[in-house]
Design a protein around this motif. Structure first.
Motif, short mmCIF file in Angstrom:
data_model
loop_
_atom_site.label_atom_id
_atom_site.label_comp_id
_atom_site.label_asym_id
_atom_site.label_seq_id
_atom_site.Cartn_x
_atom_site.Cartn_y
_atom_site.Cartn_z
N GLN A 126 28.54 33.46 54.53
CA GLN A 126 28.43 34.33 53.35
C GLN A 126 29.53 35.39 53.41
O GLN A 126 29.73 36.02 54.45
CB GLN A 126 27.06 35.00 53.33
CG GLN A 126 26.74 35.75 52.04
CD GLN A 126 26.33 34.81 50.94
OE1 GLN A 126 26.17 33.60 51.16
NE2 GLN A 126 26.17 35.32 49.75
N VAL A 127 30.20 35.58 52.30
CA VAL A 127 31.26 36.57 52.21
C VAL A 127 30.90 37.57 51.12
O VAL A 127 30.48 37.18 50.03
CB VAL A 127 32.61 35.91 51.89
CG1 VAL A 127 33.68 36.96 51.63
CG2 VAL A 127 33.04 35.00 53.03
N GLN A 128 31.05 38.83 51.40
CA GLN A 128 30.85 39.85 50.39
C GLN A 128 32.19 40.48 50.04
O GLN A 128 33.01 40.75 50.93
CB GLN A 128 29.87 40.92 50.89
CG GLN A 128 28.45 40.40 51.05
CD GLN A 128 27.47 41.49 51.43
OE1 GLN A 128 27.83 42.47 52.06
NE2 GLN A 128 26.22 41.31 51.05
N LEU A 129 32.38 40.69 48.75
CA LEU A 129 33.63 41.25 48.26
C LEU A 129 33.36 42.60 47.59
O LEU A 129 32.37 42.74 46.86
CB LEU A 129 34.27 40.31 47.24
CG LEU A 129 34.50 38.87 47.69
CD1 LEU A 129 35.00 38.02 46.52
CD2 LEU A 129 35.49 38.82 48.83
N VAL A 130 34.24 43.55 47.83
CA VAL A 130 34.11 44.86 47.20
C VAL A 130 35.47 45.29 46.66
O VAL A 130 36.43 45.39 47.43
CB VAL A 130 33.59 45.92 48.19
CG1 VAL A 130 33.51 47.28 47.50
CG2 VAL A 130 32.22 45.53 48.72
N GLU A 131 35.51 45.52 45.36
CA GLU A 131 36.75 45.97 44.74
C GLU A 131 36.84 47.49 44.77
O GLU A 131 35.82 48.19 44.75
CB GLU A 131 36.82 45.51 43.27
CG GLU A 131 36.72 44.02 43.06
CD GLU A 131 35.32 43.55 42.80
OE1 GLU A 131 35.12 42.45 42.26
OE2 GLU A 131 34.38 44.29 43.16
N SER A 132 38.05 48.00 44.78
CA SER A 132 38.29 49.44 44.70
C SER A 132 39.66 49.67 44.09
O SER A 132 40.47 48.73 43.97
CB SER A 132 38.21 50.08 46.08
OG SER A 132 39.21 49.56 46.94
N TYR B 286 37.27 41.90 38.37
CA TYR B 286 36.46 41.25 39.40
C TYR B 286 37.33 40.43 40.34
O TYR B 286 38.28 39.76 39.91
CB TYR B 286 35.43 40.32 38.76
CG TYR B 286 34.44 41.01 37.87
CD1 TYR B 286 34.69 41.15 36.49
CD2 TYR B 286 33.24 41.52 38.37
CE1 TYR B 286 33.78 41.78 35.67
CE2 TYR B 286 32.33 42.14 37.55
CZ TYR B 286 32.60 42.27 36.20
OH TYR B 286 31.69 42.89 35.38
N CYS B 287 36.96 40.45 41.58
CA CYS B 287 37.61 39.65 42.59
C CYS B 287 36.75 38.41 42.86
O CYS B 287 35.52 38.52 42.90
CB CYS B 287 37.77 40.47 43.87
SG CYS B 287 38.49 39.61 45.27
N PRO C 297 31.43 43.09 42.73
CA PRO C 297 30.70 43.76 41.64
C PRO C 297 31.61 44.29 40.55
O PRO C 297 31.13 44.64 39.47
CB PRO C 297 29.99 44.91 42.35
CG PRO C 297 30.86 45.20 43.52
CD PRO C 297 31.43 43.89 43.96
N GLY C 298 32.91 44.36 40.80
CA GLY C 298 33.84 44.80 39.77
C GLY C 298 34.30 46.23 39.94
O GLY C 298 33.64 47.05 40.56
N SER C 299 35.48 46.49 39.35
CA SER C 299 36.07 47.83 39.36
C SER C 299 36.63 48.09 37.96
O SER C 299 37.37 47.27 37.43
CB SER C 299 37.19 47.91 40.41
OG SER C 299 37.78 49.19 40.44
N ARG C 300 36.27 49.22 37.42
CA ARG C 300 36.64 49.50 36.02
C ARG C 300 38.03 50.12 35.94
O ARG C 300 38.37 51.05 36.68
CB ARG C 300 35.63 50.45 35.38
CG ARG C 300 35.91 50.75 33.91
CD ARG C 300 34.76 51.52 33.29
NE ARG C 300 33.53 50.75 33.30
CZ ARG C 300 33.21 49.85 32.38
NH1 ARG C 300 34.05 49.59 31.39
NH2 ARG C 300 32.06 49.21 32.47
N VAL C 301 38.80 49.61 34.99
CA VAL C 301 40.14 50.13 34.69
C VAL C 301 40.17 50.54 33.23
O VAL C 301 39.79 49.76 32.35
CB VAL C 301 41.21 49.06 34.96
CG1 VAL C 301 42.58 49.52 34.44
CG2 VAL C 301 41.29 48.73 36.44
N THR C 302 40.60 51.76 32.98
CA THR C 302 40.71 52.26 31.61
C THR C 302 42.13 52.75 31.38
O THR C 302 42.62 53.60 32.13
CB THR C 302 39.72 53.41 31.37
OG1 THR C 302 38.39 52.96 31.63
CG2 THR C 302 39.82 53.89 29.92
N CYS D 74 40.61 44.30 47.05
CA CYS D 74 39.38 43.53 47.19
C CYS D 74 39.19 43.27 48.68
O CYS D 74 39.92 42.46 49.27
CB CYS D 74 39.48 42.22 46.42
SG CYS D 74 38.11 41.08 46.72
N ALA D 75 38.25 43.97 49.27
CA ALA D 75 37.99 43.84 50.70
C ALA D 75 36.85 42.86 50.93
O ALA D 75 35.79 42.97 50.30
CB ALA D 75 37.65 45.19 51.30
#
Length: 115
Positions: free
Chosen positions: A1-7, A94-95, A107-112, A22-23
């Motif tokens: 199982q791999v978990q991804l976290v965007e920043s 999303y990654c 879970p995604g990272s918002r860009v505006t 994306c870590a």
């Protein structure tokens, strides 16, 4: 199982730059592909960029020449350098990792991007 976290998301003006990260919690060395997608309200999730095992990179038509994807197998991190941003780039990014036929999403990272 791999978990991804965007920043790295945030707000920027037209013409600005951001770098998303994306870590992954586990090794991405065996990942067949690492990709970035984005979603805006009322639209389907859109492919932005992907790097296949090796150095094969692909980009969506709307970001070609402005965005650059890279992957660091030592740090288990994938990056998306975004330059010359415009309001149409606004969305949640999303990654995605494909490992041994399984898909994993962050879970995604918002860009505006404001005009």
């Amino acid at each position: 199982q791999v978990q991804l976290v965007e920043s790295g998301g945030g707000s920027v003006q037209t013409g600005g730059s951001l770098r998303l990260s994306c870590a992954a919690s586990g090794s991405i060395y065996s990942a067949t592909a690492m990709s970035w997608y984005r979603q805006t309200p009322g639209k389907e999730r859109e492919f932005v960029a992907g790097v296949i095992s090796g150095a094969n990179k692909k980009y969506g038509d709307s970001v070609e020449g402005r965005f650059t994807i890279s992957r660091d197998n030592v740090k288990n991190t994938v990056y998306l350098q975004m330059n010359s941003l415009n309001p149409e780039d606004t969305g949640v990014y999303y990654c995605k990792a494909v490992i041994r036929g399984h898909e994993f999403w962050g879970p995604g990272s918002r860009v505006t991007v404001s005009s």
